[in-house]
Design a protein around this motif. Structure first.
Motif, PDB file in Angstrom:
ATOM      1  N   LEU A 156      14.615   2.373  -2.781  1.00  8.24           N
ATOM      2  CA  LEU A 156      13.384   1.831  -3.371  1.00  8.24           C
ATOM      3  C   LEU A 156      13.297   0.322  -3.173  1.00  8.24           C
ATOM      4  O   LEU A 156      12.249  -0.215  -2.813  1.00  8.24           O
ATOM      5  N   MET A 157      14.423  -0.361  -3.386  1.00 10.09           N
ATOM      6  CA  MET A 157      14.421  -1.819  -3.198  1.00 10.09           C
ATOM      7  C   MET A 157      14.114  -2.166  -1.742  1.00 10.09           C
ATOM      8  O   MET A 157      13.324  -3.070  -1.456  1.00 10.09           O
ATOM      9  N   SER A 158      14.756  -1.437  -0.827  1.00 14.10           N
ATOM     10  CA  SER A 158      14.605  -1.764   0.596  1.00 14.10           C
ATOM     11  C   SER A 158      13.185  -1.508   1.075  1.00 14.10           C
ATOM     12  O   SER A 158      12.629  -2.284   1.849  1.00 14.10           O
ATOM     13  N   VAL A 159      12.588  -0.402   0.602  1.00 13.61           N
ATOM     14  CA  VAL A 159      11.204  -0.120   0.978  1.00 13.61           C
ATOM     15  C   VAL A 159      10.288  -1.216   0.410  1.00 13.61           C
ATOM     16  O   VAL A 159       9.396  -1.721   1.093  1.00 13.61           O
ATOM     17  N   GLY A 160      10.559  -1.596  -0.849  1.00 11.74           N
ATOM     18  CA  GLY A 160       9.762  -2.659  -1.477  1.00 11.74           C
ATOM     19  C   GLY A 160       9.836  -3.952  -0.682  1.00 11.74           C
ATOM     20  O   GLY A 160       8.812  -4.572  -0.371  1.00 11.74           O
ATOM     21  N   TYR A 161      11.063  -4.342  -0.319  1.00 10.80           N
ATOM     22  CA  TYR A 161      11.234  -5.577   0.467  1.00 10.80           C
ATOM     23  C   TYR A 161      10.536  -5.449   1.817  1.00 10.80           C
ATOM     24  O   TYR A 161       9.936  -6.396   2.318  1.00 10.80           O
ATOM     25  N   GLY A 162      10.646  -4.244   2.411  1.00 14.37           N
ATOM     26  CA  GLY A 162      10.040  -4.012   3.719  1.00 14.37           C
ATOM     27  C   GLY A 162       8.534  -4.185   3.665  1.00 14.37           C
ATOM     28  O   GLY A 162       7.942  -4.869   4.513  1.00 14.37           O
ATOM     29  N   MET A 163       7.903  -3.589   2.627  1.00 17.71           N
ATOM     30  CA  MET A 163       6.454  -3.718   2.488  1.00 17.71           C
ATOM     31  C   MET A 163       6.071  -5.187   2.318  1.00 17.71           C
ATOM     32  O   MET A 163       5.130  -5.685   2.948  1.00 17.71           O
ATOM     33  N   GLU A 215       7.691  -7.851   3.174  1.00 23.24           N
ATOM     34  CA  GLU A 215       7.927  -8.660   4.355  1.00 23.24           C
ATOM     35  C   GLU A 215       6.876  -8.390   5.433  1.00 23.24           C
ATOM     36  O   GLU A 215       6.408  -9.301   6.106  1.00 23.24           O
ATOM     37  N   ALA A 216       6.489  -7.098   5.570  1.00 22.68           N
ATOM     38  CA  ALA A 216       5.491  -6.751   6.585  1.00 22.68           C
ATOM     39  C   ALA A 216       4.185  -7.493   6.310  1.00 22.68           C
ATOM     40  O   ALA A 216       3.551  -8.026   7.227  1.00 22.68           O
ATOM     41  N   ILE A 217       3.808  -7.542   5.037  1.00 21.16           N
ATOM     42  CA  ILE A 217       2.514  -8.139   4.719  1.00 21.16           C
ATOM     43  C   ILE A 217       2.579  -9.662   4.690  1.00 21.16           C
ATOM     44  O   ILE A 217       1.793 -10.349   5.348  1.00 21.16           O
ATOM     45  N   THR A 218       3.561 -10.203   3.989  1.00 21.52           N
ATOM     46  CA  THR A 218       3.632 -11.667   3.940  1.00 21.52           C
ATOM     47  C   THR A 218       3.978 -12.250   5.302  1.00 21.52           C
ATOM     48  O   THR A 218       3.525 -13.328   5.653  1.00 21.52           O
ATOM     49  N   PHE A 256       9.292   4.833   7.652  1.00 17.83           N
ATOM     50  CA  PHE A 256       8.732   5.373   8.886  1.00 17.83           C
ATOM     51  C   PHE A 256       7.651   6.408   8.566  1.00 17.83           C
ATOM     52  O   PHE A 256       6.551   6.370   9.111  1.00 17.83           O
ATOM     53  N   GLY A 257       7.984   7.298   7.611  1.00 20.63           N
ATOM     54  CA  GLY A 257       7.036   8.344   7.226  1.00 20.63           C
ATOM     55  C   GLY A 257       5.764   7.747   6.647  1.00 20.63           C
ATOM     56  O   GLY A 257       4.655   8.117   7.048  1.00 20.63           O
ATOM     57  N   ALA A 258       5.919   6.809   5.710  1.00 17.17           N
ATOM     58  CA  ALA A 258       4.755   6.202   5.073  1.00 17.17           C
ATOM     59  C   ALA A 258       3.948   5.432   6.109  1.00 17.17           C
ATOM     60  O   ALA A 258       2.717   5.493   6.132  1.00 17.17           O
ATOM     61  N   GLY A 259       4.665   4.730   6.992  1.00 11.00           N
ATOM     62  CA  GLY A 259       3.984   3.956   8.021  1.00 11.00           C
ATOM     63  C   GLY A 259       3.155   4.856   8.932  1.00 11.00           C
ATOM     64  O   GLY A 259       2.003   4.568   9.237  1.00 11.00           O
ATOM     65  N   THR A 260       3.746   5.993   9.326  1.00  6.41           N
ATOM     66  CA  THR A 260       3.034   6.914  10.202  1.00  6.41           C
ATOM     67  C   THR A 260       1.834   7.528   9.476  1.00  6.41           C
ATOM     68  O   THR A 260       0.730   7.597  10.012  1.00  6.41           O
ATOM     69  N   ALA A 261       2.069   7.932   8.218  1.00  4.75           N
ATOM     70  CA  ALA A 261       1.004   8.598   7.462  1.00  4.75           C
ATOM     71  C   ALA A 261      -0.168   7.645   7.209  1.00  4.75           C
ATOM     72  O   ALA A 261      -1.328   8.042   7.281  1.00  4.75           O
ATOM     73  N   LEU A 262       0.128   6.417   6.909  1.00  3.56           N
ATOM     74  CA  LEU A 262      -0.924   5.465   6.574  1.00  3.56           C
ATOM     75  C   LEU A 262      -1.398   4.681   7.789  1.00  3.56           C
ATOM     76  O   LEU A 262      -2.301   3.868   7.696  1.00  3.56           O
ATOM     77  N   GLY A 263      -0.768   4.938   8.920  1.00  2.22           N
ATOM     78  CA  GLY A 263      -1.163   4.234  10.137  1.00  2.22           C
ATOM     79  C   GLY A 263      -0.858   2.759  10.098  1.00  2.22           C
ATOM     80  O   GLY A 263      -1.531   1.955  10.728  1.00  2.22           O
ATOM     81  N   ILE A 264       0.135   2.380   9.309  1.00  4.43           N
ATOM     82  CA  ILE A 264       0.525   0.975   9.290  1.00  4.43           C
ATOM     83  C   ILE A 264       1.944   0.853   9.831  1.00  4.43           C
ATOM     84  O   ILE A 264       2.634   1.851  10.024  1.00  4.43           O
ATOM     85  N   GLU A 265       2.328  -0.375  10.051  1.00  8.49           N
ATOM     86  CA  GLU A 265       3.623  -0.568  10.687  1.00  8.49           C
ATOM     87  C   GLU A 265       4.507  -1.418   9.795  1.00  8.49           C
ATOM     88  O   GLU A 265       4.227  -2.582   9.571  1.00  8.49           O
ATOM     89  N   PHE A 266       5.519  -0.781   9.194  1.00  5.35           N
ATOM     90  CA  PHE A 266       6.497  -1.621   8.497  1.00  5.35           C
ATOM     91  C   PHE A 266       7.849  -0.946   8.464  1.00  5.35           C
ATOM     92  O   PHE A 266       7.948   0.280   8.471  1.00  5.35           O
ATOM     93  N   GLY A 267       8.895  -1.733   8.488  1.00  7.28           N
ATOM     94  CA  GLY A 267      10.239  -1.184   8.443  1.00  7.28           C
ATOM     95  C   GLY A 267      10.897  -1.604   7.152  1.00  7.28           C
ATOM     96  O   GLY A 267      10.628  -2.683   6.637  1.00  7.28           O
ATOM     97  N   ALA A 268      11.756  -0.717   6.614  1.00  7.22           N
ATOM     98  CA  ALA A 268      12.473  -1.070   5.395  1.00  7.22           C
ATOM     99  C   ALA A 268      13.415  -2.235   5.694  1.00  7.22           C
ATOM    100  O   ALA A 268      13.953  -2.333   6.791  1.00  7.22           O
TER     101      ALA A 268
END
Lengths: 220, 396
Positions: free
Chosen positions: B36-43, B45-48, B343-355
């Motif tokens: 959960l922490m890693s996904v949070g940081y990944g999101m 970082e992708a946006i900021t 990866f799953g969330a990125g594919t489903a939402l059509g966005i690109e972010f890595g944990a």
């Protein structure tokens, strides 16, 4: 020398009080081989547990080499059990997860003996009771007689002055029982004090002195 | 010391099934935290990360943001745009208009958002970060040309649109001169579903003169906040209102997003903490069972001379070994799960972010596992160490 002084033990089981020992006075000299006999419930095992520092008296005292064991801390008692006394149980009481060698080495482990020394001595002790070829077997892979011989080897691992046997032949056949008594006799000849509890008169007859117990009292 | 490890290891192995379950219990708790922490940081970082690349941008809207809702108060005028050009430190200004339009392609109709701006400036905002897949970007004299986003080209109509195909926007014919690449997270909603026209063409197609959005690029990022204030003042003066214009720098957006992510992370850690409490109850249960089961063994150990502290340390060692393994397994599972989830969330939402699996999160996970293990092992271990040898030996 072991001496008990008005040794009394009362067990409380709910409302009922059970007088397991009533003012027992007993002296056991160094190097003696003594058998305590009596029917079950006569208090002989309780007496043995007191002498072996596994249990504490309700009143009275046990002196081992002049030391009042009732005044010792828990660690002090553990030290006496570890260094001075070797205990042999009717049920063998080996640690199931460990093999014969490790079981014998266990008291030395608690005494802080170095690993190599420990394993070497354990091997010798097992060879002395005729189990030199079974050292890596687990208790579950051994017969009752073999397990009891492992237990004897374990009791001897810290070279105790006193060896205590609580019905050591109770769970083995007569032939094996005789072998075990031979070993205990040998230990006595080496100069150790041997105390055995039994209800088998034939076994008791092999001891140097016999004491009878009934209803928590030692009879003369 | 090695021997104690060996003894503890033996008794763990002896109760293999239960030890594995306990390890899994801890591992799942730790994995939940790490993932959960890693996904949070990944999101975050992708946006900021992308916003930081746009830190020299100021977006100006005719309206105000109160709380989380935006209220449009009207539109900008050509005079507003001219006034902004006089502010020093501004590199580029793009005035834009947008509205929904009815678009027809090969007899199929769909409502599509149409966005118009000066070709050069609009291009400098979108073409470089997103990229043109097919064709070219708009020119100032492209009165009948349009550039379309990836979803317009591929998803909106029955047939895929290519360069030189014709679209009818609100009844007027346009030729597709270019198609954008599929945009990354930050640009996806701005570019993918839109049709881009020159400002002139858009005003005509949408039949409007309203300017609804102004994008400003500054030379110096440090002065962006000051410039934003100046922009608001000028436009407010023009309209005679106090808070007509809303100029927001990307920097302040990054801060706001950071706040939001702190809240999200807090919630995620809370959920993970619950998982961990469950896991630690599991460890305590296992250790208590282990103590009960081994009452006899503990009695034997004490009878042959083990001190209470020997028994205590054996049991504590056992529970810390179990939790150490649980912690390691949990960290690995958590890191893998984080990658899979992102990866799953990125594919489903059509966005690109890595944990983003931070070492401090892994270390923290290990530390939590150890603390939980030792604490929940302590009560059973103390219980074990305090048993009377004679009663314990008698226990079968």
């Amino acid at each position: 020398m072991i001496r008990t002084e008005n040794l009394t033990k009362v067990y409380r089981m709910g409302e009922v009080e059970v007088q397991a020992l009533r003012e027992v006075n007993l002296e056991i000299q160094d190097g003696e081989f003594i058998a305590i006999i009596g029917p079950s419930g006569s208090g002989k095992s309780t007496l043995l547990n007191m002498i072996g520092c596994l249990d504490t008296p309700t009143s009275g005292a046990v002196f081992i080499d002049g030391i009042d064991t009732g005044k010792l801390s828990e660690n002090g008692l553990a030290e006496i059990r570890r260094e001075k006394i070797g205990f042999i149980f009717q049920q063998f009481n080996l640690v199931h997860t460990l093999n014969a060698l490790e079981n014998v080495a266990l008291p030395m482990f608690f005494a802080g003996v170095k690993r190599e020394t420990r394993l070497k001595r354990a091997e010798e002790l097992l060879a002395n009771v005729g189990l030199g070829n079974r050292i890596y077997h687990k208790p579950s892979e051994m017969s009752g007689g073999e397990q009891q011989r492992v237990a004897i080897a374990r009791a001897l691992s810290n070279d105790p002055e006193i060896v205590i046997g609580d019905e050591p032949t109770g769970n083995v056949d007569t032939k094996t029982g005789n072998t075990i008594m031979d070993i205990l006799e040998g230990l006595n000849k080496e100069g150790r004090t041997v105390i055995v509890v039994t209800h088998d008169a034939e076994i008791a007859a092999r001891a140097g002195r016999t004491k009878r117990m009934r209803d928590g009292r030692v009879l003369d | 010391m090695i021997d104690k490890f060996l003894l503890a290891y033996r008794s763990i192995r002896e109760r293999r099934a239960r030890s594995i379950l306990t390890v899994l219990g801890i591992a799942v708790g730790i994995a939940a935290i790490v993932a959960l922490m890693s996904v949070g940081y990944g999101m975050e970082e992708a946006i900021t990360g992308e916003l930081t690349g746009m830190a020299d941008m100021i977006s100006v809207m005719p309206g105000k943001i109160t709380g989380h809702t935006y209220v449009e108060l009207g539109s900008f005028t050509d005079r507003d745009v001219k006034d902004l050009q006089r502010i020093s430190g501004i590199k580029d200004i793009t005035a834009m208009t947008y509205d929904a339009a009815e678009v027809e392609y090969r007899n199929k109709r769909a409502p599509v958002f149409v966005l118009g701006g000066n070709a050069k400036e609009l291009g400098s905002f979108y073409v470089e970060p997103v990229g043109i897949k097919e064709g070219r970007w708009l020119r100032e004299n492209d009165f009948k040309g349009c550039v379309i986003g990836d979803r317009v080209a591929n998803d909106f109509f029955d047939d895929v649109i290519h360069v030189n195909d014709k679209l009818i926007i609100n009844g007027e014919k346009f030729i597709v001169v270019g198609i954008f690449e599929k945009a990354s997270t930050l640009y996806a909603s701005d570019v993918d579903p839109h049709i881009f026209l020159t400002l002139h063409a858009a005003k005509e197609a949408l039949q409007t003169n309203e300017i609804k959005y102004i994008m400003v690029q500054v030379y110096n990022i440090d002065e962006a906040e000051g410039t934003a204030e100046e922009i608001e003042e000028r436009i407010n003066d023009n309209h005679g209102l106090d808070d007509f214009a809303n100029a927001m720098t990307m920097g302040s957006m990054i801060e706001q997003i950071g706040d939001v992510f702190n809240i999200i992370r807090g919630v995620l850690v809370g959920i993970a903490a619950i998982a961990l409490v469950v896991a630690s109850i599991g460890i305590m249960n296992t250790m208590l069972m282990s103590v009960m089961e081994r009452t006899h063994e503990i009695g034997v150990m004490k009878a042959i001379g083990a001190k209470s502290s020997d028994v205590l340390s054996l049991f504590l060692l056992e529970s810390s070994m179990v939790s150490l393994v649980g912690g390691v397994v949990g960290c690995v599972l958590g890191a893998v799960a984080a990658k899979v989830i992102s990866f799953g969330a990125g594919t489903a939402l059509g966005i690109e972010f890595g944990a983003v699996v931070k070492p401090e999160v892994l270390l923290g996970g290990m530390a939590v596992a150890m603390v939980v293990g030792v604490l929940s092992g302590f009560y059973p271990a103390r219980k074990a160490s305090r048993m009377s040898p004679v009663e314990a030996v008698r226990y079968e």
